[in-house]
Design a protein around this motif. Sequence first.
Motif, mmCIF file in Angstrom:
data_model
loop_
_atom_site.group_PDB
_atom_site.id
_atom_site.type_symbol
_atom_site.label_atom_id
_atom_site.label_comp_id
_atom_site.label_asym_id
_atom_site.label_seq_id
_atom_site.Cartn_x
_atom_site.Cartn_y
_atom_site.Cartn_z
ATOM 1 N N VAL A 193 0.831 -1.207 0.000
ATOM 2 C CA VAL A 193 0.000 0.000 0.000
ATOM 3 C C VAL A 193 0.865 1.256 0.000
ATOM 4 C CG1 VAL A 193 -1.685 1.313 1.338
ATOM 5 C CG2 VAL A 193 -1.942 -1.151 1.105
ATOM 6 N N ILE A 194 1.878 1.280 0.850
ATOM 7 C CA ILE A 194 2.729 2.476 0.975
ATOM 8 C C ILE A 194 3.471 2.753 -0.329
ATOM 9 C CG2 ILE A 194 4.731 3.430 2.174
ATOM 10 C CD1 ILE A 194 3.826 1.888 4.652
ATOM 11 N N SER A 195 3.948 1.700 -0.993
ATOM 12 C CA SER A 195 4.721 1.872 -2.220
ATOM 13 C C SER A 195 3.851 2.024 -3.457
ATOM 14 C CB SER A 195 5.654 0.673 -2.410
ATOM 15 O OG SER A 195 4.906 -0.525 -2.630
ATOM 16 N N ALA A 196 2.520 2.047 -3.277
ATOM 17 C CA ALA A 196 1.591 2.164 -4.407
ATOM 18 C C ALA A 196 1.768 1.032 -5.402
ATOM 19 C CB ALA A 196 1.740 3.514 -5.083
ATOM 20 N N GLY A 197 2.030 -0.166 -4.887
ATOM 21 C CA GLY A 197 2.144 -1.341 -5.732
ATOM 22 C C GLY A 197 3.530 -1.615 -6.262
ATOM 23 N N LEU A 198 4.521 -0.752 -5.941
ATOM 24 C CA LEU A 198 5.872 -0.950 -6.460
ATOM 25 C C LEU A 198 6.608 -2.076 -5.747
ATOM 26 C CD1 LEU A 198 6.976 2.772 -6.910
ATOM 27 C CD2 LEU A 198 6.140 1.189 -8.656
ATOM 28 N N VAL A 199 6.367 -2.234 -4.447
ATOM 29 C CA VAL A 199 7.036 -3.275 -3.666
ATOM 30 C C VAL A 199 6.030 -4.379 -3.407
ATOM 31 C CG1 VAL A 199 8.301 -3.807 -1.554
ATOM 32 C CG2 VAL A 199 8.527 -1.549 -2.603
ATOM 33 N N ALA A 200 6.048 -5.393 -4.253
ATOM 34 C CA ALA A 200 5.116 -6.514 -4.128
ATOM 35 C C ALA A 200 5.826 -7.691 -3.465
ATOM 36 C CB ALA A 200 4.590 -6.930 -5.497
ATOM 37 N N PRO A 201 5.187 -8.346 -2.499
ATOM 38 C CA PRO A 201 5.815 -9.508 -1.856
ATOM 39 C C PRO A 201 5.978 -10.660 -2.832
ATOM 40 C CG PRO A 201 3.526 -9.327 -1.195
ATOM 41 C CD PRO A 201 3.840 -8.090 -1.980
ATOM 42 N N GLU A 202 7.020 -11.448 -2.616
ATOM 43 C CA GLU A 202 7.275 -12.588 -3.481
ATOM 44 C C GLU A 202 6.201 -13.649 -3.264
ATOM 45 O OE1 GLU A 202 11.155 -14.046 -2.881
ATOM 46 O OE2 GLU A 202 12.167 -12.197 -3.490
ATOM 47 N N TYR A 203 5.751 -14.205 -4.371
ATOM 48 C CA TYR A 203 4.746 -15.259 -4.313
ATOM 49 C C TYR A 203 5.291 -16.465 -5.064
ATOM 50 C CZ TYR A 203 0.359 -17.800 -4.924
ATOM 51 O OH TYR A 203 -0.622 -18.755 -4.909
ATOM 52 N N GLN A 204 5.363 -17.582 -4.364
ATOM 53 C CA GLN A 204 5.971 -18.777 -4.939
ATOM 54 C C GLN A 204 4.976 -19.497 -5.845
ATOM 55 O OE1 GLN A 204 9.095 -19.235 -4.575
ATOM 56 N NE2 GLN A 204 9.422 -17.676 -3.015
ATOM 57 N N ALA A 205 4.513 -18.819 -6.888
ATOM 58 C CA ALA A 205 3.558 -19.445 -7.797
ATOM 59 C C ALA A 205 4.205 -20.568 -8.591
ATOM 60 C CB ALA A 205 2.992 -18.393 -8.749
ATOM 61 N N LYS A 206 5.474 -20.379 -8.988
ATOM 62 C CA LYS A 206 6.160 -21.408 -9.758
ATOM 63 C C LYS A 206 6.349 -22.661 -8.923
ATOM 64 C CE LYS A 206 10.287 -22.141 -12.589
ATOM 65 N NZ LYS A 206 11.541 -21.530 -13.102
ATOM 66 N N THR A 207 6.722 -22.485 -7.648
ATOM 67 C CA THR A 207 6.884 -23.638 -6.765
ATOM 68 C C THR A 207 5.573 -24.369 -6.567
ATOM 69 O OG1 THR A 207 8.653 -22.444 -5.618
ATOM 70 C CG2 THR A 207 7.701 -24.350 -4.493
ATOM 71 N N LYS A 208 4.506 -23.605 -6.442
ATOM 72 C CA LYS A 208 3.197 -24.222 -6.286
ATOM 73 C C LYS A 208 2.808 -25.022 -7.520
ATOM 74 C CE LYS A 208 -1.640 -23.063 -5.312
ATOM 75 N NZ LYS A 208 -2.605 -21.967 -5.068
#
Length: 229
Positions: A193-208
């Motif tokens: 929210v603070i970064s206006a979407g610039l800092v997105a947390p890593e999501y292990q979609a590939k691992t999933k």
Amino acid sequence: MTRLRNYFFTGLIVTAPLAITAYLAWSMIGWVDSWVKPYIPLRYSPDYYLPFPVPGFGLIVALIVITLVGFLTANFIGRTVISIGENILGRMPLVRSVYRGLKQILETVLSERSDTFKKVGLIEYPRKGLWALVFIATETRGEVQAQIEEDAGQTIAVFLPTTPNPTSGYLLFVPKADVIELKMTVEEGAKLVISAGLVAPEYQAKTKALAETAQPARSKRTASSRPNR
């Protein structure tokens, strides 16, 4: 010039968070000191004996006093004194509303057993097709839930923060089925929210995806390894 520019931005990325964190911490310490130090007798203050002020002394005193108050409140005498004080405050029309509201909020937020603001979710806001990040507070209770239960069913109270200041926002009561819970932590959601979407947390979609692909293969090997009867 390209190397110098890269060096500058690298240094900015390293130093800016440190400088901002140090500034906020120093401001917080100075704010607490400005409230506490005037009530400390001069003979107990190190500023009286030293030629320079000692930052953080008021903060230490405040922490000690708060801990001492909690210790005294835990026994019978302390609970009795607190009960008498709350009864006195309960007779003051304006003060009792503020006190009870603040006490209930702090008890809810600081309770270790509470799940308040420990989950992040998505809702469609302000219209269908647009998604907003929210912090899930708790299930709606009381009169609000009773009035909207027939139309919306069980609802959830969520906090919709604004960008880039997540401390302000809107309280929304959303149907439970319309809230998509996310795996990210509240800290990661606040960064988003603070970064206006610039800092997105890593999501292990590939691992999933790899795990889902490997699951049928393991099942096939297990089936083939079973002896034929």
